[in-house]
Scaffold this active site. Structure first.
Site, PDB file in Angstrom:
ATOM      1  CD  GLU A  12      -3.003  -1.121   2.252  1.00 52.36           C
ATOM      2  OE1 GLU A  12      -2.814  -0.435   3.272  1.00 52.36           O
ATOM      3  OE2 GLU A  12      -4.037  -1.780   2.063  1.00 52.36           O
TER       4      GLU A  12
ATOM      5  CD  GLU B 109      -3.877  -5.814   3.104  1.00 51.00           C
ATOM      6  OE1 GLU B 109      -4.713  -4.981   3.531  1.00 51.00           O
ATOM      7  OE2 GLU B 109      -2.664  -5.743   3.354  1.00 51.00           O
TER       8      GLU B 109
HETATM    9  C1  BGC Z   1      -2.983  -2.732   7.051  1.00 55.67           C
HETATM   10  C2  BGC Z   1      -3.598  -3.180   8.328  1.00 55.67           C
HETATM   11  C3  BGC Z   1      -5.069  -2.862   8.351  1.00 55.67           C
HETATM   12  C4  BGC Z   1      -5.719  -3.384   7.102  1.00 55.67           C
HETATM   13  C5  BGC Z   1      -7.141  -2.969   7.039  1.00 55.67           C
HETATM   14  C6  BGC Z   1      -3.686  -3.397   5.946  1.00 55.67           C
HETATM   15  O1  BGC Z   1      -3.029  -3.155   4.775  1.00 55.67           O
HETATM   16  O2  BGC Z   1      -1.652  -3.083   7.015  1.00 55.67           O
HETATM   17  O3  BGC Z   1      -2.932  -2.609   9.403  1.00 55.67           O
HETATM   18  O4  BGC Z   1      -5.662  -3.489   9.442  1.00 55.67           O
HETATM   19  O5  BGC Z   1      -5.036  -2.967   5.953  1.00 55.67           O
HETATM   20  O6  BGC Z   1      -7.275  -1.592   7.218  1.00 55.67           O
END
Ligand code: BGC
Length: 344
Positions: free
Chosen positions: A162, A282
């Site tokens: 990210e 993710e």
């Molecule tokens: C972050 C996390 C976070 C998640 C959802 C991830 O990329 O590293 O810390 O909980 O995104 O927000």
């Protein structure tokens, strides 16, 4: 008879040699095949990417890898905060003890036959000052890539989770070129994972520029829409409104579904045009949301991704978005069933 046995042994040895050569250092894997093998995965979040492992509640255990394997997942993504375990100044050496700990996690995953994405997570300083941290970032990757260069092809590197703040699309595109040069020196055949700017935003795919000649890349996007649903009550999102979002449901109405289908279709079209495989690295919803909505949303995303030929890795295993409840030592059944539906 003896001669035939001898010939068989030679052939077998030759075969094994070819296999191991292909596996470790040998030929360039097909990234589309690699993406298929990533298949359905889970992030081992809140462990090695915390400032210190354990600080965010999760310390990895061998049992977690066993559980994930038993549930039928094909891959794991291991987020790692390398930047907190290396010298701040030249030569930016990564602590040996930290490498050992990551080695253990990688070995746990590889020995169970998982495809593994090993990433760099939460390098907060480079998001703020990309130019000032470029050298250190490249030096970290030089070490990581060298350290794992002899690992089999099912270990994948992801350069940076990210990119955000000042690490916008253009500086990120330039950094990708630089880090690829560094990593390709020791890992000419390693499949790597790269996502677009603005938090690996699916809407930023058009701004991502990858070296045309390097085909051994999987493109990864993160998907948390609608954000008010997935991040309700999340204290870290930087807006006090997050607590007002609590109670937001997701019921899979046509309108809700259509918004996701359109985002994924745009990504599929991009992928086809650019001839790159796509991974949803993710997606997940925070535990403050109601479980029925979470299960519906999770199943919807996973199936839509699969329809488009994307692999996916759920965020995450056993913390706030967890598919597994580490305190109760049991799966959050609706979530795990949403991710891996029982076979008919
Ligand atoms: C972050 C996390 C976070 C998640 C959802 C991830 O990329 O590293 O810390 O909980 O995104 O927000």
């Amino acid at each position: 008879m003896i001669k035939i046995t001898k010939v068989c042994v030679y052939v077998e040895v030759l075969f094994l040699l070819i296999c191991s050569a292909c596996n470790a250092v040998g030929s360039r894997p097909d990234p589309f095949k690699q993406n298929e093998l990533l298949g359905r995965g889970v992030n081992l979040g809140n462990a090695l990417e915390a400032p210190m492992e354990g600080q965010w509640g999760v310390t990895l255990e061998a049992e977690y890898f066993e559980l994930i394997q038993g549930a039928g997942f094909n891959s794991v993504r291991i987020p790692v905060r390398w930047s907190a375990h290396a010298l701040k100044d030249k030569p930016y050496t990564i602590e040996a003890s930290f490498f050992k700990r990551v080695d253990w996690a990688v070995e746990q995953a590889l020995s169970r036959g998982f495809h593994v994405i090993l990433n760099m997570h939460h390098y907060e300083e480079i998001y703020i000052d990309p130019a000032g941290h470029q050298q250190r970032f490249l030096a970290l990757w030089e070490q990581i890539a060298g350290h794992y260069k002899d690992q089999p092809a099912n270990l994948l590197f992801e350069f940076l989770n990210e990119p955000n703040k000042n690490l916008k699309a253009e500086p990120w595109n330039q950094l990708i070129e630089e880090v690829l040069k560094v990593v390709r020196r020791s890992n000419p055949y390693r499949t790597v994972v790269i996502g677009p700017a603005s938090w690996n935003n699916i809407d930023f795919l058009d701004k991502l520029r990858l070296p045309d000649a390097d085909r051994n890349i999987i493109v990864s996007c993160h998907y948390y829409k609608p954000f008010e649903f997935t991040h309700q009550g999340a204290s870290w999102v930087g807006t006090s409104a997050a607590k007002d979002w609590i109670g937001t449901q997701w019921s899979g109405t046509e309108k809700e579904g259509q918004a996701i289908i359109e985002d994924f279709e745009k990504a599929r079209v991009w992928a086809q045009k650019n001839k790159r495989p796509v991974n949803i690295g993710e997606f997940g919803s925070y535990s403050k949301a109601d479980m029925a909505s979470r299960a519906l949303w999770t199943a919807f995303i996973a199936r839509q991704a699969e329809k488009k030929g994307f692999s996916w890795t759920y965020w995450e295993f056993c913390a706030g978005f967890g598919v597994y409840d580490r305190q109760e030592k049991r799966w959050n059944e609706p979530l795990v069933r949403a991710l891996i539906p029982p076979e008919k």
